[in-house]
Design an enzyme around this catalytic site. Structure first.
Site, PDB file in Angstrom:
ATOM      1  N   LYS A   7      -3.226   5.193   9.689  1.00  0.00           N
ATOM      2  CA  LYS A   7      -2.510   5.290   8.415  1.00  0.00           C
ATOM      3  C   LYS A   7      -2.305   6.762   8.083  1.00  0.00           C
ATOM      4  O   LYS A   7      -3.192   7.597   8.311  1.00  0.00           O
ATOM      5  CB  LYS A   7      -3.346   4.629   7.305  1.00  0.00           C
ATOM      6  CG  LYS A   7      -2.867   4.920   5.880  1.00  0.00           C
ATOM      7  CD  LYS A   7      -1.477   4.350   5.592  1.00  0.00           C
ATOM      8  CE  LYS A   7      -0.970   4.766   4.201  1.00  0.00           C
ATOM      9  NZ  LYS A   7       0.442   4.327   3.987  1.00  0.00           N
ATOM     10  N   CYS A  50       7.561   9.644   3.561  1.00  0.00           N
ATOM     11  CA  CYS A  50       6.947   8.689   2.659  1.00  0.00           C
ATOM     12  C   CYS A  50       7.802   8.597   1.392  1.00  0.00           C
ATOM     13  O   CYS A  50       8.025   9.599   0.709  1.00  0.00           O
ATOM     14  CB  CYS A  50       5.526   9.076   2.265  1.00  0.00           C
ATOM     15  SG  CYS A  50       4.835   7.899   1.069  1.00  0.00           S
TER      16      CYS A  50
HETATM   17  O1  LIG Z   1       3.582   4.007   0.381  1.00  0.00           O
HETATM   18  C1  LIG Z   1       3.115   4.361   1.491  1.00  0.00           C
HETATM   19  O2  LIG Z   1       1.904   4.633   1.702  1.00  0.00           O
HETATM   20  C2  LIG Z   1       4.127   4.462   2.593  1.00  0.00           C
HETATM   21  N1  LIG Z   1       5.017   3.449   2.684  1.00  0.00           N
HETATM   22  C3  LIG Z   1       6.052   3.473   3.593  1.00  0.00           C
HETATM   23  O3  LIG Z   1       6.865   2.537   3.685  1.00  0.00           O
HETATM   24  N2  LIG Z   1       6.168   4.552   4.417  1.00  0.00           N
HETATM   25  C4  LIG Z   1       5.317   5.586   4.381  1.00  0.00           C
HETATM   26  O4  LIG Z   1       5.473   6.554   5.160  1.00  0.00           O
HETATM   27  C5  LIG Z   1       4.241   5.547   3.425  1.00  0.00           C
HETATM   28 CL1  LIG Z   1       3.108   6.862   3.380  1.00  0.00          CL
END
Ligand SMILES: O=C(O)c1[nH]c(=O)[nH]c(=O)c1Cl
Length: 310
Positions: free
Chosen positions: A44, A129
């Site tokens: 993650k 993100c």
């Molecule tokens: O809300 C998130 O954690 C998230 N959610 C996404 O769909 N892509 C990302 O790169 C991330 Cl970091």
């Protein structure tokens, strides 16, 4: 048939692994991926300090895919670096660390720490993100991206990759490619991250389905497949000598085949993994192998990048 992939000086026993963010925040999830038919693992996206992320509900499955506004919940960089130390060579399954610092300094601090650790794990730096309120996606700011990549080169001596947001305009493909091609050690790009800031509406409740940002969130699944394939094919054409990892809309051997036909070196699975669990990798791999056999292909190189135009 042979689904193996050799890239970045590493060998993968297959071509499928998880998209960062899915089934990879906790050590037990990562262990389940390693025990599955996934051919690599990615963690993650890490920030320097641990984060709780956005208020729930923040993920919602739909018949066509998913919407999420997780807000970068993660255990913090040290947790994933420690996992990487104990991971070793992973029994032939490469490990990638996704980094998504809230500032350029944080990204560089994590890259320096990773370099010092001298581990086989490779960074995939997240430029995309869409869900941290008040933080625009770096990948949509070409000047900031250019500056960041220069800083990454200075902070990290090895090969690295970036996770890109979807682009929707040939001028943007060209602008990003011009920037990315300046960086020799930028060895791969992963296309695409979720399509940011979609809105799913529930007719019965007459409400949105996730709490953060009044319902806005990144889309995954069937919604994003054509956009993902376009980004894979365009960046394969525009980034000679670099690898493109396909991500977006893969739920069977057919979409994995499409991504590889478009040029993908390897393929990530997100929404489908979230819904089905790590068993998805064996199923999708078997479906891809059957499709290859039916078409007379023995290995991925027999058709990678061979998408025909009319
Ligand atoms: O809300 C998130 O954690 C998230 N959610 C996404 O769909 N892509 C990302 O790169 C991330 Cl970091």
């Amino acid at each position: 048939v042979d689904l193996s992939v050799t890239w970045l000086g590493r060998a993968m026993p297959g071509c499928l692994y998880n998209a960062s963010g899915v089934w990879c925040r906790e050590e037990d999830e990562l262990a389940a991926l390693r025990a599955s038919a996934a051919a690599a693992l990615i963690t993650k996206s890490a920030t320097l300090a641990p984060r709780d992320g956005n208020p729930e509900p923040r993920y919602h499955p739909t018949p066509l895919g998913s919407i999420n506004s997780m807000g970068l919940p993660n255990r913090g960089f040290d947790y994933y670096l420690d996992f990487a130390r104990r991971y070793g060579d992973g029994g032939g399954k490469p490990l990638f660390l996704s980094l998504s610092g809230l500032t350029l300094d944080d990204n560089c601090a994590m890259l320096r720490r990773l370099a010092e650790a001298g581990l086989p794990a490779l960074p995939e730096i997240n430029l995309s993100c869409p869900n941290v309120p008040g933080k625009p996606q770096l990948g949509y700011d070409f000047g900031a991206t250019a500056e960041a990549l220069d800083a990454f080169d200075a902070a990290y001596p090895g090969l690295y990759g970036v996770k890109l947001p979807p682009y929707f305009d040939p001028a943007h493909f060209a602008a990003m490619a011009e920037i990315l091609n300046r960086h020799r050690r930028l060895a791969f790009v992963t296309c695409i991250n979720s399509i940011g800031n979609g809105l799913v509406v529930d007719v019965d409740s007459e409400a949105v389905v996730i709490k953060p940002k009044d319902g806005l969130g990144g889309l995954g699944g069937d919604y994003v497949l054509p956009t993902a394939l376009a980004n894979v094919r365009e960046f394969c054409r525009l980034l000679p000598g670099k690898d493109v990892v396909g991500c977006g809309g893969v739920k069977s051997g057919r979409e994995a085949f499409m991504h590889i036909l478009a040029g993908a070196r390897a393929v990530q699975v997100g929404t489908c993994l979230h819904q089905e669990g790590p068993g998805a990798f064996a199923r999708i791999a078997a479906e891809l192998a059957a499709l290859m056999r039916a078409k007379g292909y023995r290995r991925l190189d027999d058709f990678r990048g061979r998408l025909r135009t009319l």
